[in-house]
Scaffold this active site. Structure first.
Site, PDB file in Angstrom:
ATOM      1  CG  ASP A  57     -10.431   0.393  -1.687  1.00  0.00           C
ATOM      2  OD1 ASP A  57      -9.262   0.923  -1.425  1.00  0.00           O
ATOM      3  OD2 ASP A  57     -10.597  -0.657  -1.376  1.00  0.00           O
ATOM      4  CG  ASP A  59      -5.142  -2.897  -1.286  1.00  0.00           C
ATOM      5  OD1 ASP A  59      -4.821  -3.033  -2.719  1.00  0.00           O
ATOM      6  OD2 ASP A  59      -4.488  -2.603  -0.359  1.00  0.00           O
ATOM      7  CG  ASP A  85      13.681  -7.466   6.340  1.00  0.00           C
ATOM      8  OD1 ASP A  85      13.668  -7.059   7.591  1.00  0.00           O
ATOM      9  OD2 ASP A  85      14.548  -7.216   5.548  1.00  0.00           O
ATOM     10  CB  THR A 162      -4.993   2.726  -3.614  1.00  0.00           C
ATOM     11  OG1 THR A 162      -4.516   1.667  -2.677  1.00  0.00           O
ATOM     12  CG2 THR A 162      -4.140   3.326  -4.635  1.00  0.00           C
ATOM     13  CE  LYS A 207      -8.466   4.658   0.340  1.00  0.00           C
ATOM     14  NZ  LYS A 207      -8.946   3.347   0.183  1.00  0.00           N
ATOM     15  CG  ASP A 230     -12.716  -3.615   0.836  1.00  0.00           C
ATOM     16  OD1 ASP A 230     -12.337  -4.355   1.601  1.00  0.00           O
ATOM     17  OD2 ASP A 230     -12.068  -2.581   0.304  1.00  0.00           O
ATOM     18  CG  ASN A 233     -10.907   1.557   7.928  1.00  0.00           C
ATOM     19  OD1 ASN A 233     -11.049   1.673   9.133  1.00  0.00           O
ATOM     20  ND2 ASN A 233     -10.187   0.373   7.370  1.00  0.00           N
TER      21      ASN A 233
END
Length: 300
Positions: A57, A59, A85, A162, A207, A230, A233
Site C-alpha cells: 500500500d 498512503d 476546491d 493504491t 485491491k 496500514d 480497509n
C-alpha cells in the site's frame, strides 16, 4: 497507458463487487502494460524468483500522508483549481480515509478525478513527475522502503497497490526502483481524461481483486507472496497472500493483526502516533495543508 473503454450508462452501470472486479482487472492490465517503465535495478541483479512477489500500500505505508492529496496540492500551486476546491478535496479525503466503507467509496468515486477532467494524460503525468520531486520524495518511510528492497534483493517483484491514480502510482514506483504499480484507472478518450473511473477506486476488495488478477497474469503463487498495509480497509488484500504485514497500523488493523498472528512494523515515533492511528493524523494533516495553501493564495 492504454485508453479505457467508456463505462456503461447509469442504467447498465455495474455496482458493488462487480465494480471492484472491473477496477481490479483494469488495474492489473494497466500494471502489466506499464511495468517496463520502472527503473532498473543494479546490473548484477539477483536470481529471479518468478512465483513470489510483494505488494505495498502507499498512503501511510510507503509514504507519509496521502499521495493524491500531495498531488492535489501541487496542482493547486499551479492554479489548476481554487483554494476552496482544494479544501473540499481535503475534506473528501478525510471522509474517505476515516470511513472508507462502501457508501463512502461510492460517493467519493463520483468526484475522485473530476479535477483532471478534460486534461491531457501526458500533461498530468509530466506534472506528476515534478510534484513527486517537490512534495513526495522526502515523505517515503525509510523502514518500509527497506522492506521493499529486501524483496527486490531476493529476486522478487514488488508492486505498489493504491487508490491513487495509476499514472501517479507508477511515478512513485519508478522513483523507488520497484517493478510497477496497481492503481485506480481513469478513463481517457483520445489521450484526454473524461473524469470518470474504470470500475471504481482501487480500494478495499478492489485491491484484492487487482492482486489476484495480476497473480494470474504473472504466474504468481499468492501463498508465497507478501502484502503490507496500514489500514483495516486493506484486510482483503492482506488476507489474499501468504504473508501479511501491518505497517504503521491503525487501531483496528493492529487488533486484527494480533488476532491473526500477522507481523506488525511501526516506523512512527512516539506512543502517541501509535495510539491515535493514521486516519486521524491524515485528516488533521490534510486540513492543515489545505488551509496553509489557502492562506498563501490570499496573501498573494
Amino acid at each position: 497507458m492504454a485508453e479505457a473503454e467508456p463505462l456503461a450508462g447509469a442504467a447498465g452501470e455495474p455496482e458493488g463487487t462487480e465494480r471492484s472486479r472491473i477496477a481490479g482487472e483494469a488495474s492489473a492490465a494497466a500494471a502489466v502494460a506499464t511495468s517496463d517503465v520502472a527503473e532498473q535495478g543494479p546490473a548484477e541483479a539477483p536470481q529471479a524468483d518468478l512465483t513470489a512477489a510483494a505488494f505495498f500500500d502507499v498512503d501511510n505505508t510507503m509514504m507519509m500522508g496521502a499521495s493524491i492529496f500531495h498531488f492535489a496540492r501541487g496542482l493547486a500551486a499551479r492554479k489548476f483549481f481554487t483554494t476552496s476546491d482544494l479544501l473540499g478535496f481535503a475534506w473528501e479525503q478525510v471522509k474517505f480515509r476515516v470511513g472508507g466503507r462502501e457508501t463512502d467509496v461510492a460517493g467519493h468515486r463520483d468526484t475522485a478525478l473530476s479535477f483532471v477532467a478534460g486534461r491531457n494524460v501526458d500533461e498530468i503525468v509530466s506534472l506528476g513527475e515534478e510534484i513527486y520531486d517537490e512534495l513526495m520524495s522526502d515523505r517515503i518511510w525509510a523502514g518500509t522502503r527497506a522492506l521493499a528492497q529486501m524483496h527486490l534483493d531476493a529476486g522478487q517483484r514488488v508492486w505498489l497497490v493504491t487508490a491513487t491514480p495509476v499514472e501517479l502510482a507508477l511515478i512513485i514506483a519508478r522513483r523507488l526502483g520497484l517493478t510497477g504499480a496497481l492503481g485506480t484507472v481513469a478513463e481517457s478518450v483520445d489521450g484526454v481524461y473524461t473524469g470518470r473511473l474504470v470500475g471504481e477506486i482501487l480500494h478495499g476488495p478492489a485491491k484484492a481483486h487487482a492482486v489476484r488478477a495480476l497473480a494470474v497474469r504473472e504466474g504468481l503463487d499468492l501463498r508465497r507472496c507478501s502484502a503490507y498495509s496500514d489500514s483495516v480497509n486493506d484486510v482483503p488484500m492482506l488476507s489474499a497472500v501468504g504473508t501479511a504485514v501491518a505497517v504503521n497500523p491503525d487501531s483496528e488493523l493492529r487488533d486484527i493483526a494480533k488476532d491473526r498472528g500477522w507481523q506488525i512494523r511501526d516506523f512512527r515515533t512516539g506512543r502517541k502516533a501509535a495510539r491515535i492511528g493514521v486516519p486521524s493524523l491524515l485528516g488533521a494533516g490534510a486540513i492543515a495543508g489545505a488551509v496553509a495553501v489557502g492562506y498563501a493564495y490570499r496573501k498573494r
